[in-house]
Scaffold this motif. Structure first.
Motif, PDB file in Angstrom:
ATOM      1  N   VAL A  50     -57.055  26.879  69.768  1.00 43.31           N
ATOM      2  CA  VAL A  50     -57.173  26.877  68.313  1.00 43.31           C
ATOM      3  C   VAL A  50     -58.198  27.929  67.903  1.00 43.31           C
ATOM      4  CG1 VAL A  50     -57.726  25.487  66.294  1.00 43.31           C
ATOM      5  CG2 VAL A  50     -56.549  24.450  68.245  1.00 43.31           C
ATOM      6  N   PRO A  51     -57.878  28.768  66.901  1.00 43.26           N
ATOM      7  CA  PRO A  51     -58.851  29.775  66.463  1.00 43.26           C
ATOM      8  C   PRO A  51     -60.171  29.143  66.025  1.00 43.26           C
ATOM      9  CG  PRO A  51     -56.685  30.200  65.522  1.00 43.26           C
ATOM     10  CD  PRO A  51     -56.599  28.865  66.175  1.00 43.26           C
ATOM     11  N   PHE A  61     -58.872  23.215  72.507  1.00 42.70           N
ATOM     12  CA  PHE A  61     -57.695  23.603  73.285  1.00 42.70           C
ATOM     13  C   PHE A  61     -56.695  22.454  73.212  1.00 42.70           C
ATOM     14  CE2 PHE A  61     -61.269  25.889  74.979  1.00 42.70           C
ATOM     15  CZ  PHE A  61     -60.796  27.160  75.253  1.00 42.70           C
ATOM     16  N   GLU A  62     -55.415  22.820  73.107  1.00 47.22           N
ATOM     17  CA  GLU A  62     -54.339  21.825  73.063  1.00 47.22           C
ATOM     18  C   GLU A  62     -53.356  22.097  74.199  1.00 47.22           C
ATOM     19  OE1 GLU A  62     -54.312  21.092  68.204  1.00 47.22           O
ATOM     20  OE2 GLU A  62     -52.623  22.090  69.195  1.00 47.22           O
ATOM     21  N   ARG A  76     -55.767  16.920  73.649  1.00 53.10           N
ATOM     22  CA  ARG A  76     -56.659  17.829  72.902  1.00 53.10           C
ATOM     23  C   ARG A  76     -58.050  17.750  73.509  1.00 53.10           C
ATOM     24  NH1 ARG A  76     -59.701  18.242  67.830  1.00 53.10           N
ATOM     25  NH2 ARG A  76     -58.930  20.012  66.599  1.00 53.10           N
ATOM     26  N   LEU A  77     -58.583  18.897  73.884  1.00 56.06           N
ATOM     27  CA  LEU A  77     -59.920  18.975  74.487  1.00 56.06           C
ATOM     28  C   LEU A  77     -60.817  19.802  73.576  1.00 56.06           C
ATOM     29  CD1 LEU A  77     -60.857  19.422  78.176  1.00 56.06           C
ATOM     30  CD2 LEU A  77     -61.917  20.939  76.507  1.00 56.06           C
ATOM     31  N   SER A  78     -61.953  19.221  73.203  1.00 56.77           N
ATOM     32  CA  SER A  78     -62.943  19.927  72.383  1.00 56.77           C
ATOM     33  C   SER A  78     -64.180  20.190  73.219  1.00 56.77           C
ATOM     34  CB  SER A  78     -63.300  19.110  71.135  1.00 56.77           C
ATOM     35  OG  SER A  78     -63.815  17.846  71.492  1.00 56.77           O
ATOM     36  N   LEU A  91     -61.938  14.675  75.768  1.00 56.52           N
ATOM     37  CA  LEU A  91     -60.490  14.792  75.928  1.00 56.52           C
ATOM     38  C   LEU A  91     -59.835  13.517  75.414  1.00 56.52           C
ATOM     39  CD1 LEU A  91     -58.669  16.179  79.079  1.00 56.52           C
ATOM     40  CD2 LEU A  91     -57.703  14.338  77.744  1.00 56.52           C
ATOM     41  N   VAL A  92     -58.859  13.698  74.527  1.00 64.29           N
ATOM     42  CA  VAL A  92     -58.062  12.593  73.994  1.00 64.29           C
ATOM     43  C   VAL A  92     -56.598  12.957  74.163  1.00 64.29           C
ATOM     44  CG1 VAL A  92     -57.518  11.180  71.991  1.00 64.29           C
ATOM     45  CG2 VAL A  92     -59.847  11.975  72.337  1.00 64.29           C
ATOM     46  N   ALA A  93     -55.840  12.054  74.768  1.00 70.67           N
ATOM     47  CA  ALA A  93     -54.404  12.265  74.966  1.00 70.67           C
ATOM     48  C   ALA A  93     -53.648  11.072  74.401  1.00 70.67           C
ATOM     49  CB  ALA A  93     -54.080  12.449  76.443  1.00 70.67           C
ATOM     50  N   GLU A  94     -52.447  11.343  73.919  1.00 74.42           N
ATOM     51  CA  GLU A  94     -51.594  10.277  73.390  1.00 74.42           C
ATOM     52  C   GLU A  94     -50.168  10.511  73.844  1.00 74.42           C
ATOM     53  OE1 GLU A  94     -50.994   7.614  69.382  1.00 74.42           O
ATOM     54  OE2 GLU A  94     -51.752   9.664  69.182  1.00 74.42           O
TER      55      GLU A  94
END
Length: 433
Positions: A50-51, A61-62, A76-78, A91-94
């Motif tokens: 992501v910009p 990052f996705e 999604r990782l921040s 990290l959150v995943a669904e």
């Protein structure tokens, strides 16, 4: 902030989450290289960086992949800004259906899988999930570590007491027998045989106890509903290289409990669901349709509101026109004029003065006037040189005139209001004298 489970939303069954710390430098470059290799090997379907945003210091990052051919997993990782201790990541995943522990860990959708990778550190304690972590020798350090672990709700912390010093086979980590979805989320703490009393002293505030030669799963903070220390403690763990079946079963049951979202997880999950950008063509089309439907609904609501406003305005104009027509009618206009004249201030003042003067026929004579005996209804001038001022004659009954002495000056007469009979009686009394 309240730490009660009722004050926090529960982790959805489709969500998998963890966090950690990258102890090295250039974590962004490590992620970029790993994501490219994963896509080239078709381990993931696609990824996106992501910009950067001026409103947020985090790098995002996705990644997306399919499991079992039909289950889509979005992750999604921040990455937080770097510090002296490294960079924390979340990290959150669904998944498109409830999460199965047998599925591979979403950590493999971003990070390289080398055993000694820099990203494999717990953010709360600095320990390595999925490995054996001996407790420190100092008693105070043991208490600090276990207190920090008790506050950590992102990982599952397990304390194992060694009944005797194990050999190489006994040093096999618990994660070796756990399902793939749990291996990167379990932190195993090992206590030496002589640390049994110290460990239980440190865990006394949590209400849990480690049996000698056994293990216990720490509740975390806040503790999930249905947690009981007795249900998640194992009396004996044989560290001889065989699978600790009871301990694996206790950890799996604990992971299945409905647990509250840890601190910061709600924001990360909301960002995954609402700010997701790695869309397929079908997802982009579905999103555009949702936007069109939303805009159509908003436009319909605005149109209805405009029509209601216009109808109300028309009714108000009609009521105003009817009121004006009623006010301009001849009968209503005369009543309005009469009502205005009846309450005229000038008439009120005139009526008040009339009441003070004694009626509308009252006349106040001048000070130099005197009644005449001629009985004429209109005043006449006296003879020149007599020195007597003019006085109006008062209408009365015929009677003798009263002569006035020539030498005496006329005295001013008081202002007396008299009717004609009273004036006649006054002239008779004067002639008798």
């Amino acid at each position: 902030m309240s730490t009660s489970p009722a004050a926090r939303p529960t982790t959805p069954p489709t969500v998998w989450l963890t966090r950690g710390r990258h102890a090295g430098t250039a974590a962004e470059d490590v992620l970029r290289r790993a994501l490219r290799r994963l896509k080239d090997r078709q381990d993931i379907d696609d990824f996106l960086e992501v910009p950067e945003s001026a409103a947020s210091p985090y790098r995002v990052f996705e990644s997306r992949r399919r499991i079992a051919g039909e289950v889509t997993v979005r992750a999604r990782l921040s990455l937080a800004p770097g510090t002296d201790g490294g960079q924390d990541w979340t990290l959150v995943a669904e998944a498109s259906r409830p999460w199965d522990p047998e599925w591979p860990s979403p950590v493999g959708m971003f990070w390289p899988q080398e055993p000694d990778a820099d990203w494999r550190h717990d953010a709360a304690t600095g320990l390595r999930p999925g490995e054996v972590n001996p407790l420190p020798e100092d008693d105070k350090a043991v208490r600090r570590r276990l207190r920090d672990c008790a506050r950590d709700a992102w990982h599952l912390h397990v304390v194992v007491h060694e009944a005797m010093t194990p050999d190489e086979r006994g040093r096999t980590p618990l994660a070796h027998w756990l399902p793939p979805g749990l291996r990167r989320r379990v932190v195993e703490h090992r206590a030496t045989p002589q640390q049994a009393r110290v460990v239980n002293w440190a865990l006394r505030d949590l209400g849990v106890e480690v049996p000698r030669g056994g293990a216990v799963v720490l509740p975390g903070s806040p503790a999930p509903d249905g947690y009981d220390a007795g249900d998640f403690s194992v009396r004996a763990v044989f560290l001889d290289g065989t699978e600790p079946t009871d301990l694996v079963e206790a950890v799996t049951r604990f992971d299945a409990l409905p647990r509250p979202l840890p601190d910061g997880a709600q924001e990360a999950l909301t960002a995954l669901r609402e700010d997701w950008r790695l869309l397929t063509l079908e997802e982009e089309l579905a999103r555009e349709r949702e936007l069109v439907a939303m805009y159509a609904e908003a436009l319909d609501a605005m149109t209805k509101s405009r029509d209601l406003y216009r109808e109300a305005a028309d009714r108000a104009h009609e009521a105003l026109a009817a009121y004006r027509e009623a006010a301009e009618a001849p009968g209503n206009r005369q009543q309005s004029v009469a009502r205005t004249a009846a309450v005229s201030p000038l008439q009120q003042l005139t009526r008040a003065l009339d009441r003070l003067k004694g009626g509308p026929g009252f006349r106040r004579p001048a000070a130099h006037e005197a009644p005449e005996a001629s009985g004429a209804s209109r005043p006449e001038a006296t003879a020149p040189g007599s020195g007597a001022p003019e006085s109006p004659s008062v209408a009365s009954e015929p009677g003798p005139a009263v002569p006035e002495p020539p030498s005496a000056a006329p005295e001013p007469q008081p202002v007396i209001s008299a009717s004609p009979p009273v004036a006649a009686r006054s002239q008779s009394a004067a002639s008798d004298r």
